[in-house]
Scaffold this motif. Structure first.
Motif, PDB file in Angstrom:
ATOM      1  N   ALA A   1       0.627  -1.482  -0.209  1.00  0.00           N
ATOM      2  CA  ALA A   1      -0.107   0.165   0.340  1.00  0.00           C
ATOM      3  C   ALA A   1       0.752   1.264   0.010  1.00  0.00           C
ATOM      4  N   PRO A   2       1.114   1.119   0.877  1.00  0.00           N
ATOM      5  CA  PRO A   2       3.039   2.779   0.620  1.00  0.00           C
ATOM      6  C   PRO A   2       3.158   3.186  -0.519  1.00  0.00           C
ATOM      7  N   ALA A   3       4.225   2.307  -0.808  1.00  0.00           N
ATOM      8  CA  ALA A   3       4.483   2.158  -2.930  1.00  0.00           C
ATOM      9  C   ALA A   3       3.291   2.497  -3.530  1.00  0.00           C
ATOM     10  N   VAL A   4       1.799   1.454  -3.581  1.00  0.00           N
ATOM     11  CA  VAL A   4       0.933   2.469  -4.218  1.00  0.00           C
ATOM     12  C   VAL A   4       0.506   3.994  -4.255  1.00  0.00           C
ATOM     13  N   LEU A   5       0.297   4.119  -2.922  1.00  0.00           N
ATOM     14  CA  LEU A   5      -0.324   5.627  -2.589  1.00  0.00           C
ATOM     15  C   LEU A   5       0.832   6.850  -2.989  1.00  0.00           C
ATOM     16  N   VAL A   6       1.937   5.898  -2.573  1.00  0.00           N
ATOM     17  CA  VAL A   6       3.023   7.193  -3.034  1.00  0.00           C
ATOM     18  C   VAL A   6       2.860   7.362  -4.727  1.00  0.00           C
ATOM     19  N   ALA A   7       2.773   6.318  -5.917  1.00  0.00           N
ATOM     20  CA  ALA A   7       2.958   6.119  -7.159  1.00  0.00           C
ATOM     21  C   ALA A   7       1.661   7.795  -7.587  1.00  0.00           C
ATOM     22  N   LEU A   8       0.458   6.691  -7.223  1.00  0.00           N
ATOM     23  CA  LEU A   8      -1.327   7.894  -7.084  1.00  0.00           C
ATOM     24  C   LEU A   8      -0.911   8.772  -6.926  1.00  0.00           C
ATOM     25  N   ALA A   9      -0.211   9.483  -5.852  1.00  0.00           N
ATOM     26  CA  ALA A   9       0.171  10.797  -5.004  1.00  0.00           C
ATOM     27  C   ALA A   9       0.686  11.275  -6.701  1.00  0.00           C
ATOM     28  N   LEU A  10       2.223  10.753  -6.587  1.00  0.00           N
ATOM     29  CA  LEU A  10       2.690  11.741  -8.277  1.00  0.00           C
ATOM     30  C   LEU A  10       2.254  11.927  -9.291  1.00  0.00           C
ATOM     31  N   THR A  11       1.471  11.379  -9.378  1.00  0.00           N
ATOM     32  CA  THR A  11       0.618  11.159 -10.584  1.00  0.00           C
ATOM     33  C   THR A  11      -0.734  12.071 -10.467  1.00  0.00           C
ATOM     34  N   VAL A  12      -1.151  12.689  -9.501  1.00  0.00           N
ATOM     35  CA  VAL A  12      -1.998  13.629  -9.168  1.00  0.00           C
ATOM     36  C   VAL A  12      -1.475  14.986  -9.281  1.00  0.00           C
ATOM     37  N   PHE A  13      -0.194  15.012  -7.934  1.00  0.00           N
ATOM     38  CA  PHE A  13       0.795  15.552  -8.444  1.00  0.00           C
ATOM     39  C   PHE A  13       1.317  16.732  -9.917  1.00  0.00           C
ATOM     40  N   PHE A  14       1.484  15.498 -10.901  1.00  0.00           N
ATOM     41  CA  PHE A  14       2.257  15.947 -11.843  1.00  0.00           C
ATOM     42  C   PHE A  14       1.329  15.465 -13.404  1.00  0.00           C
ATOM     43  N   PRO A  15       0.162  15.471 -13.237  1.00  0.00           N
ATOM     44  CA  PRO A  15      -0.558  14.413 -14.307  1.00  0.00           C
ATOM     45  C   PRO A  15      -0.327  15.253 -15.683  1.00  0.00           C
ATOM     46  N   GLY A  16      -0.938  14.647 -16.643  1.00  0.00           N
ATOM     47  CA  GLY A  16      -0.114  14.849 -17.981  1.00  0.00           C
ATOM     48  C   GLY A  16      -0.299  14.048 -18.891  1.00  0.00           C
ATOM     49  N   SER A  17       1.366  13.972 -19.302  1.00  0.00           N
ATOM     50  CA  SER A  17       1.611  13.054 -20.453  1.00  0.00           C
ATOM     51  C   SER A  17       1.324  11.175 -19.721  1.00  0.00           C
ATOM     52  N   GLY A  18       1.929  10.995 -19.089  1.00  0.00           N
ATOM     53  CA  GLY A  18       1.520   9.640 -18.700  1.00  0.00           C
ATOM     54  C   GLY A  18      -0.167   8.980 -18.387  1.00  0.00           C
ATOM     55  N   ASN A  19      -0.674   9.514 -18.566  1.00  0.00           N
ATOM     56  CA  ASN A  19      -2.028   9.669 -17.973  1.00  0.00           C
ATOM     57  C   ASN A  19      -2.680   8.998 -18.814  1.00  0.00           C
ATOM     58  N   ASP A  20      -3.090   9.058 -20.006  1.00  0.00           N
ATOM     59  CA  ASP A  20      -3.377   8.491 -21.139  1.00  0.00           C
ATOM     60  C   ASP A  20      -2.821   7.177 -21.527  1.00  0.00           C
ATOM     61  N   ALA A  21      -3.053   5.872 -21.009  1.00  0.00           N
ATOM     62  CA  ALA A  21      -1.866   4.633 -20.772  1.00  0.00           C
ATOM     63  C   ALA A  21      -1.912   3.951 -21.834  1.00  0.00           C
ATOM     64  N   ALA A  22      -3.487   3.837 -21.754  1.00  0.00           N
ATOM     65  CA  ALA A  22      -3.838   3.041 -22.992  1.00  0.00           C
ATOM     66  C   ALA A  22      -3.334   3.464 -24.157  1.00  0.00           C
ATOM     67  N   ALA A  23      -3.804   4.914 -24.533  1.00  0.00           N
ATOM     68  CA  ALA A  23      -3.024   5.086 -25.640  1.00  0.00           C
ATOM     69  C   ALA A  23      -1.759   5.038 -25.979  1.00  0.00           C
ATOM     70  N   TYR A  24      -0.663   5.519 -24.102  1.00  0.00           N
ATOM     71  CA  TYR A  24       0.721   5.104 -25.337  1.00  0.00           C
ATOM     72  C   TYR A  24       0.621   3.737 -25.461  1.00  0.00           C
ATOM     73  N   VAL A  25      -0.062   2.448 -24.624  1.00  0.00           N
ATOM     74  CA  VAL A  25       0.411   1.269 -24.933  1.00  0.00           C
ATOM     75  C   VAL A  25      -0.015   0.848 -26.029  1.00  0.00           C
ATOM     76  N   PHE A  26      -0.911   1.728 -26.908  1.00  0.00           N
ATOM     77  CA  PHE A  26      -1.536   0.877 -28.216  1.00  0.00           C
ATOM     78  C   PHE A  26       0.168   1.621 -29.299  1.00  0.00           C
ATOM     79  N   LYS A  27       0.668   2.676 -29.004  1.00  0.00           N
ATOM     80  CA  LYS A  27       1.122   3.473 -30.140  1.00  0.00           C
ATOM     81  C   LYS A  27       2.679   3.040 -29.627  1.00  0.00           C
ATOM     82  N   TRP A  28       2.642   2.884 -28.643  1.00  0.00           N
ATOM     83  CA  TRP A  28       3.978   2.265 -28.494  1.00  0.00           C
ATOM     84  C   TRP A  28       4.459   0.407 -28.868  1.00  0.00           C
ATOM     85  N   VAL A  29       2.694   0.128 -29.041  1.00  0.00           N
ATOM     86  CA  VAL A  29       3.452  -1.923 -29.406  1.00  0.00           C
ATOM     87  C   VAL A  29       2.997  -1.654 -30.788  1.00  0.00           C
TER      88      VAL A  29
END
Length: 352
Positions: A186-214
């Motif tokens: 839980a602590p690691a997962v919560l820290v990762a989620l908090a960083l996503t909240v404080f630094f939103p943007g390019s990393g959020n559209d995970a599905a589009a990123y994965v599709f484009k990378w593959v």
């Protein structure tokens, strides 16, 4: 004390040799963005995804030197710490066999964790691997709350440390105490989620990123190239994983399942050879267990042969290509020999 000195000597000597052999290329790939990020006072120069990986840039910015030199120092120290923690984990795994535990260091140096990161030393991956190695050591020692705390801190270096936390949680799981596993992850997962909240943007559209990378990245040079890069991350050590699996203690086997699942998923989000670096605790542990009946000479031959290949292919080291591929051939031959029937001469007998 003498074994600690031996581990220090192997680590420092190995890193020094690789630094001498490998031409640096810090401004390629993502390294250039981390360096620019530090030089700009952490204000801009990296994508929002990279800005979440704050710990490395914060350390480099605090150093009394240019960002380029700072990242080189951070990379070398982080790889050194990762090596020593991997050795300590090997000591726990192989009690009363100090000489064999020491082979964890050359085995680690024969993976994509070391040489390629010395070449492109502007990355923050080595710092993350130090945290991953620390979590694995705590996992082997069953120090669950230490694993949780270290993993949570490591996520600030790079979010991939969440994987180490989940693996530790799997190792900690007991049907009578399921809450313990949740508490480890839980602590690691919560820290990762908090960083996503404080630094939103390019990393959020995970599905589009994965599709484009593959579509555009993973198979851009063909399936064969992608498979080769996947293999190159650990070379012959991949071959030892099935051999060692029955030898894993139950908690480490549960953690291993997490890493194996990740091994399949990780290439879908990044370059396979680099993404698979995160599996090194399992791969090195498996190599140690699979070779524990070998003579030390043959374990060293396996490790050095693999290291020659990875340093040449992954770090563009000044090593003859023929020698690098010969090293891989030797390492693979030794790994495959471990599957031959037990009535054949043992590896120890062959070396004596």
């Amino acid at each position: 004390m003498r074994w600690l000195l031996a581990a220090l000597g192997l680590t420092i000597g190995g890193l020094a040799l690789l630094v001498w052999l490998i031409p640096a290329a810090p401004m390629t790939g993502d390294g250039q963005y981390y360096i620019q990020f530090v030089r700009n006072g952490l204000q801009h120069g990296a994508s929002s995804w990279h800005e979440r990986r704050l710990l490395g840039p914060l350390i480099v910015r605090a150093l009394p030197m240019d960002a380029l030199d700072g990242f080189f120092l951070l990379t070398c120290v982080s790889l050194g710490v990762t090596s020593l923690l991997t050795w300590l984990a090997a000591r726990e795994l192989l009690p009363n066999d100090e000489a064999r535990a020491l082979t964890a260091i050359p085995l680690l140096f024969g993976t994509w964790v070391v040489a390629p990161n010395l070449r492109e030393f502007g990355l923050i991956d080595p710092l993350a691997w130090a945290f991953v190695a620390a979590v694995w050591l705590a996992t082997i020692r069953r120090q669950w709350w230490l694993a949780a705390i270290v993993a949570a801190a490591g996520v600030v270096a790079k979010e991939i440390v969440v994987l180490a936390a989940v693996a530790a949680a799997a190792a900690a799981f007991e049907s009578r105490k399921p809450w313990r596993a949740v508490g480890v992850a839980a602590p690691a997962v919560l820290v990762a989620l908090a960083l996503t909240v404080f630094f939103p943007g390019s990393g959020n559209d995970a599905a589009a990123y994965v599709f484009k990378w593959v579509q555009d990245g993973l198979f851009s040079n063909g399936v064969a190239r992608a498979v080769f890069l996947l293999f190159a991350s650990y070379g012959a050590l991949w071959l030892l994983l099935p051999r060692a699996w029955p030898l894993l203690p139950p908690p480490l086997a549960r953690a291993g399942v997490v890493y194996v699942i990740a091994a399949v998923a990780l290439p879908l989000v990044g370059s396979p050879e680099r993404m698979e670096e995160a599996l090194f605790p399992l791969v090195i542990t498996a190599a140690l267990l699979a070779t524990r009946s070998w003579s030390l000479l043959l374990v060293w031959a396996l490790a050095v042969g693999n290291a020659l290949f990875v340093a040449r292919v992954g770090g563009d080291a000044r090593i003859p290509t023929l020698l690098a591929w010969a090293g891989l051939a030797l390492a693979c031959a030794l790994a495959l020999y471990s599957y031959l029937p037990a009535w054949l001469p043992t590896r120890r007998q062959l070396a004596d």
